[in-house]
Write a protein that holds these residues in place. Structure first.
Motif, PDB file in Angstrom:
ATOM      1  N   LYS A 193      11.377  37.212 -23.285  1.00 56.29           N
ATOM      2  CA  LYS A 193      10.679  37.400 -22.004  1.00 56.29           C
ATOM      3  C   LYS A 193       9.321  36.711 -22.022  1.00 56.29           C
ATOM      4  O   LYS A 193       8.923  36.067 -21.046  1.00 56.29           O
ATOM      5  N   HIS A 194       8.600  36.847 -23.125  1.00 53.91           N
ATOM      6  CA  HIS A 194       7.265  36.258 -23.231  1.00 53.91           C
ATOM      7  C   HIS A 194       7.306  34.745 -23.031  1.00 53.91           C
ATOM      8  O   HIS A 194       6.417  34.173 -22.392  1.00 53.91           O
ATOM      9  N   TYR A 195       8.343  34.098 -23.586  1.00 54.35           N
ATOM     10  CA  TYR A 195       8.440  32.641 -23.489  1.00 54.35           C
ATOM     11  C   TYR A 195       9.274  32.179 -22.288  1.00 54.35           C
ATOM     12  O   TYR A 195       9.541  30.985 -22.148  1.00 54.35           O
ATOM     13  N   GLY A 196       9.671  33.111 -21.445  1.00 56.12           N
ATOM     14  CA  GLY A 196      10.424  32.747 -20.256  1.00 56.12           C
ATOM     15  C   GLY A 196      11.840  32.304 -20.537  1.00 56.12           C
ATOM     16  O   GLY A 196      12.407  31.465 -19.829  1.00 56.12           O
ATOM     17  N   VAL A 197      12.439  32.898 -21.563  1.00 59.11           N
ATOM     18  CA  VAL A 197      13.808  32.572 -21.957  1.00 59.11           C
ATOM     19  C   VAL A 197      14.723  33.725 -21.561  1.00 59.11           C
ATOM     20  O   VAL A 197      14.420  34.894 -21.838  1.00 59.11           O
ATOM     21  N   GLU A 198      15.841  33.391 -20.940  1.00 55.68           N
ATOM     22  CA  GLU A 198      16.795  34.421 -20.528  1.00 55.68           C
ATOM     23  C   GLU A 198      17.673  34.819 -21.714  1.00 55.68           C
ATOM     24  O   GLU A 198      18.262  33.973 -22.389  1.00 55.68           O
ATOM     25  N   LEU A 199      17.761  36.115 -21.967  1.00 52.25           N
ATOM     26  CA  LEU A 199      18.677  36.652 -22.974  1.00 52.25           C
ATOM     27  C   LEU A 199      19.683  37.502 -22.231  1.00 52.25           C
ATOM     28  O   LEU A 199      19.391  38.612 -21.798  1.00 52.25           O
ATOM     29  N   THR A 200      20.887  36.957 -22.063  1.00 50.65           N
ATOM     30  CA  THR A 200      21.863  37.576 -21.171  1.00 50.65           C
ATOM     31  C   THR A 200      22.506  38.823 -21.747  1.00 50.65           C
ATOM     32  O   THR A 200      22.863  39.730 -21.025  1.00 50.65           O
ATOM     33  N   ASN A 201      22.668  38.893 -23.065  1.00 51.99           N
ATOM     34  CA  ASN A 201      23.384  40.011 -23.668  1.00 51.99           C
ATOM     35  C   ASN A 201      22.846  40.247 -25.073  1.00 51.99           C
ATOM     36  O   ASN A 201      23.427  39.784 -26.044  1.00 51.99           O
ATOM     37  N   ALA A 202      21.739  40.970 -25.161  1.00 44.64           N
ATOM     38  CA  ALA A 202      21.089  41.181 -26.462  1.00 44.64           C
ATOM     39  C   ALA A 202      22.046  41.825 -27.447  1.00 44.64           C
ATOM     40  O   ALA A 202      22.850  42.688 -27.091  1.00 44.64           O
ATOM     41  N   HIS A 203      21.971  41.390 -28.688  1.00 50.00           N
ATOM     42  CA  HIS A 203      22.788  41.856 -29.813  1.00 50.00           C
ATOM     43  C   HIS A 203      24.241  41.399 -29.717  1.00 50.00           C
ATOM     44  O   HIS A 203      25.090  41.894 -30.443  1.00 50.00           O
ATOM     45  N   GLU A 204      24.502  40.450 -28.826  1.00 47.47           N
ATOM     46  CA  GLU A 204      25.762  39.708 -28.892  1.00 47.47           C
ATOM     47  C   GLU A 204      25.393  38.418 -29.605  1.00 47.47           C
ATOM     48  O   GLU A 204      24.474  37.711 -29.187  1.00 47.47           O
ATOM     49  N   ALA A 205      26.063  38.125 -30.721  1.00 49.24           N
ATOM     50  CA  ALA A 205      25.555  37.141 -31.676  1.00 49.24           C
ATOM     51  C   ALA A 205      25.288  35.770 -31.057  1.00 49.24           C
ATOM     52  O   ALA A 205      24.243  35.161 -31.311  1.00 49.24           O
ATOM     53  N   THR A 206      26.222  35.267 -30.245  1.00 49.28           N
ATOM     54  CA  THR A 206      26.028  33.937 -29.667  1.00 49.28           C
ATOM     55  C   THR A 206      24.864  33.928 -28.682  1.00 49.28           C
ATOM     56  O   THR A 206      24.060  32.992 -28.656  1.00 49.28           O
TER      57      THR A 206
END
Length: 223
Positions: A144-157
């Motif tokens: 979030k800080h760097y403006g990057v989307e993480l769609t599904n945290a703790h899903e390895a890919t």
């Protein structure tokens, strides 16, 4: 050779334990970025042991699913190590968020895994370059800080891809001086600055009468 944020192999493990000396692989994700060419591989392993409920609650993979659909654990481990070694042979940088955990897992499982190429750890870079920023340093919060989307945290890919994007943002937009360091300089920079950061944290804890024995100063592997 200086760090090229367009040539990376981003790597992430989901495991059975937060202790790298005990953890078995559940999923291994490898995202290979070479210019505009992006290839991802995720391998589900049968760890051969029960997956604790606490671990399954984080990554969403039950013992039953791993047993039914996973490949033999040692095959996934072997393929993971080979992919990392091949990436280093091809001149790619290994990107690992909190590398000291994932790489220590590989060392514990193989007994002889060694770092033979460059590693870039977005977690360490964020911690030492923006030391006094308040808040958690989880991949989700740092993304979030760097403006990057993480769609599904703790899903390895998803985690591996987010780590790669954070690394790109750090080097291209926030700390471009890192791109001027060659591989050895970048590795030394991370190891030394992490050591200094952890030593200061240990002194902070000890000064308040708290136990600091489990604070590791080692990077990129604990053991």
């Amino acid at each position: 050779m200086t760090f090229d944020a367009s040539r990376m192999l981003s790597f992430d493990l989901e495991t059975t334990s937060t202790n790298p000396k005990e953890a078995k692989i559940v999923t291994s994700a490898l995202v290979r970025i070479d210019g505009r060419d992006v290839q991802s591989q995720e391998m589900l392993a049968d760890p051969g042991v029960e997956i604790p409920e606490a671990a399954a609650a984080i990554h969403g993979i039950s013992t039953e699913k791993a047993r039914a659909e996973g490949r033999p654990h040692d095959e996934v481990l072997d393929d993971t190590v080979k992919a990392i070694k091949n990436a280093w042979d091809e001149g790619l940088t290994l990107v690992v968020y909190n590398a000291a955990y994932d790489l220590s897992v590989l060392r514990a499982l193989t007994g002889d895994f060694t770092v033979t190429g460059p590693v870039y750890d977005p977690f360490v870079i964020d911690r030492v370059m923006d030391k006094w920023r308040k808040g958690k340093r989880t991949l989700g919060e740092v993304s979030k800080h760097y403006g990057v989307e993480l769609t599904n945290a703790h899903e390895a890919t998803a985690d591996a891809l987010a780590a790669a994007r954070v690394a790109w943002k750090q080097v291209r937009q926030y700390y471009p001086e890192l791109a001027q360091k060659d591989d050895d300089e970048l590795m030394e920079f991370q190891a030394v600055r992490w050591f200094e950061d952890r030593e200061a944290f240990k002194k902070y804890l000890e000064g308040r009468g708290r136990d600091a024995s489990d604070v590791s100063t080692a990077w990129p592997m604990i053991s």
